[in-house]
Scaffold this active site. Structure first.
Site: not given
Length: 243
Positions: A28, A30
């Site tokens: 991922d 953020d």
């Protein structure tokens, strides 16, 4: 409040699946590679307070890890104060406040080490993010790690973002690996749902905003990537020491 354990493993779910051979890591972005989520939330908190309002964390958490507009901070603020607000002006102010608070920002603990070890072990790496490509690439270039990823999959590349699995399925396709050959590294419940729906083993590393969300769907929970070096993670997942 009792301290949270450094890591926890799901029992009875094949955590040490024999015969599994990990070939790729899917990150991922953020809140996992760079702490973007806390500074953005604080920027919007500041904007709300400048208009005499408070921004509740529980409302903000509904959009963590996804691009689905369940909550629009500009619209909600306008509705509260009874005004039509200039979205472009507020977005520019949010970017200014974000830049001020992240001027000295660094990669989150363990990220650089994971990328270096993955390269040394011949593992493929990708990003699967609900954010825009421009946002992700700008940050990767700022930290000089853009060239470390074999694939970068963002919201423009799919019809549906997390918690839908499409971002992860696209990343697997571009890497040329099967779901059981990859580990997803996530920080949110939306991300976990997406990774597990795509069939990946999922490690969750919560941040200050996501630590109290329901993250029980992950196979393994760490305080940080630093808490478990990549070779140890591979041994845990593969059931054997990496060569």
């Amino acid at each position: 409040m009792s301290p949270k354990p450094a890591l926890s493993r799901k029992r009875g779910r094949g955590t040490r699946s024999k015969g599994r051979k990990i070939k790729a890591l899917v990150f991922d972005f953020d809140g996992l590679i760079v702490d973007t989520e806390v500074p953005i939330f604080r920027a919007w908190q500041r904007i709300y307070r400048e208009h005499g309002q408070e921004l509740p964390l529980d409302r903000w958490l509904t959009i963590i890890g996804t691009s689905t507009k369940e909550f629009d901070p500009v619209k909600e603020l306008g509705d509260r104060i009874g005004e039509h607000l200039d979205e472009a002006a507020l977005d520019a102010l949010e970017r200014l406040y974000y830049a001020e608070s992240t001027a000295l920002q660094q990669l989150l603990p363990g990220v650089a080490e994971y990328l270096a070890v993955a390269h040394a072990l011949g593992l493929k790496t990708a990003i699967a993010s609900s954010s825009t490509r421009k946002w992700v690439v700008e940050h990767l270039e700022r930290f000089g790690i853009g060239g470390h990823f074999d694939a970068i999959v963002c919201r423009e590349d799919v019809k549906r973002t997390k918690p839908d699995p499409e971002l992860y399925l696209t990343a697997l396709q571009r890497l040329g690996v099967q779901a059981d050959e990859a580990i997803a590294l996530e920080d949110s419940s939306n991300g976990i749902q997406a990774a597990k729906a795509a069939g990946l083993y999922c490690v969750v590393v919560p941040n200050l905003l996501t630590v109290d969300l329901d993250l029980t769907g992950a196979d393994l929970r760490l305080l940080s990537l630093e808490a478990m070096p990549l070779p140890a993670l591979l041994e845990t997942v593969n059931g054997t020491k990496p060569k």
